[in-house]
Scaffold this motif. Structure first.
Motif, PDB file in Angstrom:
ATOM      1  N   VAL A 175     -31.162  -1.077 -75.073  1.00 30.67           N
ATOM      2  CA  VAL A 175     -31.526  -0.841 -73.665  1.00 30.67           C
ATOM      3  C   VAL A 175     -30.426  -0.036 -72.966  1.00 30.67           C
ATOM      4  O   VAL A 175     -30.712   0.913 -72.229  1.00 30.67           O
ATOM      5  N   ALA A 176     -29.167  -0.426 -73.219  1.00 29.01           N
ATOM      6  CA  ALA A 176     -28.040   0.284 -72.592  1.00 29.01           C
ATOM      7  C   ALA A 176     -28.008   1.747 -73.028  1.00 29.01           C
ATOM      8  O   ALA A 176     -27.829   2.655 -72.206  1.00 29.01           O
ATOM      9  N   THR A 177     -28.222   1.982 -74.330  1.00 27.61           N
ATOM     10  CA  THR A 177     -28.200   3.358 -74.834  1.00 27.61           C
ATOM     11  C   THR A 177     -29.393   4.155 -74.305  1.00 27.61           C
ATOM     12  O   THR A 177     -29.269   5.339 -73.993  1.00 27.61           O
ATOM     13  N   THR A 178     -30.544   3.489 -74.200  1.00 30.05           N
ATOM     14  CA  THR A 178     -31.733   4.148 -73.638  1.00 30.05           C
ATOM     15  C   THR A 178     -31.437   4.649 -72.234  1.00 30.05           C
ATOM     16  O   THR A 178     -31.769   5.785 -71.868  1.00 30.05           O
ATOM     17  N   PHE A 179     -30.783   3.788 -71.460  1.00 24.22           N
ATOM     18  CA  PHE A 179     -30.445   4.173 -70.090  1.00 24.22           C
ATOM     19  C   PHE A 179     -29.501   5.372 -70.082  1.00 24.22           C
ATOM     20  O   PHE A 179     -29.728   6.359 -69.367  1.00 24.22           O
ATOM     21  N   VAL A 180     -28.455   5.287 -70.897  1.00 25.40           N
ATOM     22  CA  VAL A 180     -27.451   6.363 -70.903  1.00 25.40           C
ATOM     23  C   VAL A 180     -28.073   7.689 -71.366  1.00 25.40           C
ATOM     24  O   VAL A 180     -27.853   8.737 -70.754  1.00 25.40           O
ATOM     25  N   ILE A 181     -28.886   7.635 -72.424  1.00 22.12           N
ATOM     26  CA  ILE A 181     -29.503   8.870 -72.942  1.00 22.12           C
ATOM     27  C   ILE A 181     -30.427   9.481 -71.882  1.00 22.12           C
ATOM     28  O   ILE A 181     -30.403  10.688 -71.635  1.00 22.12           O
ATOM     29  N   THR A 182     -31.225   8.640 -71.239  1.00 23.20           N
ATOM     30  CA  THR A 182     -32.186   9.168 -70.268  1.00 23.20           C
ATOM     31  C   THR A 182     -31.486   9.746 -69.039  1.00 23.20           C
ATOM     32  O   THR A 182     -31.821  10.851 -68.586  1.00 23.20           O
ATOM     33  N   VAL A 183     -30.504   9.003 -68.511  1.00 24.46           N
ATOM     34  CA  VAL A 183     -29.806   9.492 -67.317  1.00 24.46           C
ATOM     35  C   VAL A 183     -29.000  10.758 -67.636  1.00 24.46           C
ATOM     36  O   VAL A 183     -29.004  11.725 -66.856  1.00 24.46           O
ATOM     37  N   SER A 184     -28.340  10.772 -68.803  1.00 25.03           N
ATOM     38  CA  SER A 184     -27.588  11.998 -69.122  1.00 25.03           C
ATOM     39  C   SER A 184     -28.506  13.181 -69.356  1.00 25.03           C
ATOM     40  O   SER A 184     -28.127  14.316 -69.065  1.00 25.03           O
ATOM     41  N   SER A 185     -29.712  12.910 -69.869  1.00 29.13           N
ATOM     42  CA  SER A 185     -30.636  14.028 -70.087  1.00 29.13           C
ATOM     43  C   SER A 185     -31.033  14.655 -68.747  1.00 29.13           C
ATOM     44  O   SER A 185     -31.222  15.869 -68.659  1.00 29.13           O
ATOM     45  N   MET A 186     -31.141  13.829 -67.702  1.00 29.67           N
ATOM     46  CA  MET A 186     -31.452  14.371 -66.367  1.00 29.67           C
ATOM     47  C   MET A 186     -30.330  15.307 -65.914  1.00 29.67           C
ATOM     48  O   MET A 186     -30.576  16.435 -65.477  1.00 29.67           O
ATOM     49  N   ALA A 187     -29.099  14.805 -66.032  1.00 23.34           N
ATOM     50  CA  ALA A 187     -27.948  15.600 -65.587  1.00 23.34           C
ATOM     51  C   ALA A 187     -27.792  16.853 -66.444  1.00 23.34           C
ATOM     52  O   ALA A 187     -27.538  17.954 -65.923  1.00 23.34           O
TER      53      ALA A 187
END
Lengths: 171, 192
Positions: free
Chosen positions: B43-55
């Protein structure tokens, strides 16, 4: 840490983690979670002594927190460098991770999909995703506050690890 | 809707981050001793991957590409991902210190690992729209989490198995991982 010392592997009930005592101030014991990164290379980098901004060592330092000693906890006198097994009771780590990361993520994705359908422009969708992320974090704060009020997020020392496991820190 | 479904199958199963692209192997082997921890890490990695993909999408579209700075892509993405991870940690810590404590004791620190960077580079290569990029990143990380949980479940059972001494521990984990990768190869027959 080898597998035999990893309480997370051994315990079949509630999940346990290891933290190292970094300071003792009266009834307050400051501890630092022992995990490094998700791999051995990251973990060893955390112990190499480089503590610049953003390094793993500095981020581990930022994870320090204190535990309140209770009367009759049976732990005796704690020393700096000692390793403690800590649990948060029945609260599962996946549920907490879903709360901390899942809620903001759902907020961001929902807002992005909704705005894309409405406006159809990337700039607006990006702004909506950021707003959704903020809303998710706000919701997370409320839910976490309620959990804390019920005492579900309170750390508790289960036991101290054997004296042989004390890190070689001169103590 | 069908487009998103196909993207999900393609990103999560056919081109799985761990078993097809071999990214994020350190956390795959390091944090899969218990299902609960593996799911939390997923879950933590999912969040990081998704948010960084936005940036990363914003930086690529509005900064690197218009100014001809594409040769700085990898370095820039590493910085953006590191900043996103720091920002997330600071936000969670500020909003709920108790939650941050609990995650800190159980989950390893997420750094700029290869899975996060790999997904970011893949999505800009695909030249997708913002929403498609974010959903691609989200589905890729769902695939990552799925494999983490499956592997952790297998390892929990294998820990109780009566394995020969030379095979116990990492050797058995490697053999299990290879069998899991073989099983996931079956999805490559799906033309998504």
């Amino acid at each position: 840490m080898n597998a035999a010392e990893d309480p997370g592997i051994l315990s079949q009930g509630s999940l346990e983690g290891v933290a190292r005592v970094v300071a003792v101030q009266g009834d307050q014991v400051w501890v630092e979670p022992e995990q490094g990164g998700s791999c051995g290379g990251c973990a060893s980098a955390a112990n190499c002594g480089s503590k610049g901004i953003g390094t793993l060592a500095s981020r581990l330092e930022g994870r320090r927190f204190f535990l309140e000693r209770e009367d009759g906890d049976g732990l005796g006198e704690l020393r700096v460098g000692e390793r403690l097994v800590i649990t948060f009771g029945e609260q599962s780590v996946s549920a907490v991770a879903l709360l901390a990361y899942g809620l903001p993520l759902v907020g961001a994705l929902s807002a992005a999909v909704f705005t894309q359908e409405l406006a159809g422009r990337d700039g607006y969708t990006l702004l909506a995703a950021i707003a959704g992320l903020g809303l998710g974090f706000a919701l997370m704060k409320i839910v976490a506050g309620r959990l804390k009020a019920r005492g579900r997020l309170t750390p508790r020392v289960v036991r101290r690890l054997s004296s042989a496991a004390i890190l070689s820190s001169g103590h | 809707m069908r487009e998103y479904l196909l993207m999900m199958v393609s990103a999560a199963l056919v081109n799985n981050v761990i078993l097809a692209r071999f990214l994020g192997l350190c956390s795959f082997l390091g944090v899969t001793t218990r299902v609960d921890t593996a799911l939390g890490m997923g879950v933590a990695t999912t969040f990081v991957i998704t948010v960084s993909s936005m940036a990363d999408w914003a930086v690529e579209t509005w900064l690197l590409e218009p100014h001809g700075l594409l040769y700085l892509r990898t370095v820039t993405f590493i910085l953006v991902i590191a900043a996103a991870v720091q920002f997330t940690e600071m936000t969670v810590r500020k909003l709920s210190p108790a939650l941050f404590q609990m995650l800190g004791i159980y989950l390893p620190l997420i750094t700029t690992n290869c899975a996060v960077l790999g997904v970011a580079l893949l999505l800009v290569e695909g030249r997708m729209s913002f929403l498609n990029s974010v959903l691609f990143a989200f589905f890729s990380s769902l695939g990552y989490s799925l494999v983490m949980v499956i592997f952790a479940g297998l390892r929990e059972r294998l820990a109780l198995a009566d394995a020969p001494r030379l095979f116990a521990g990492p050797p058995l984990a490697f053999i299990t991982a290879s069998l899991l990768a073989l099983a996931f190869m079956g999805f490559s027959g799906i033309s998504a």
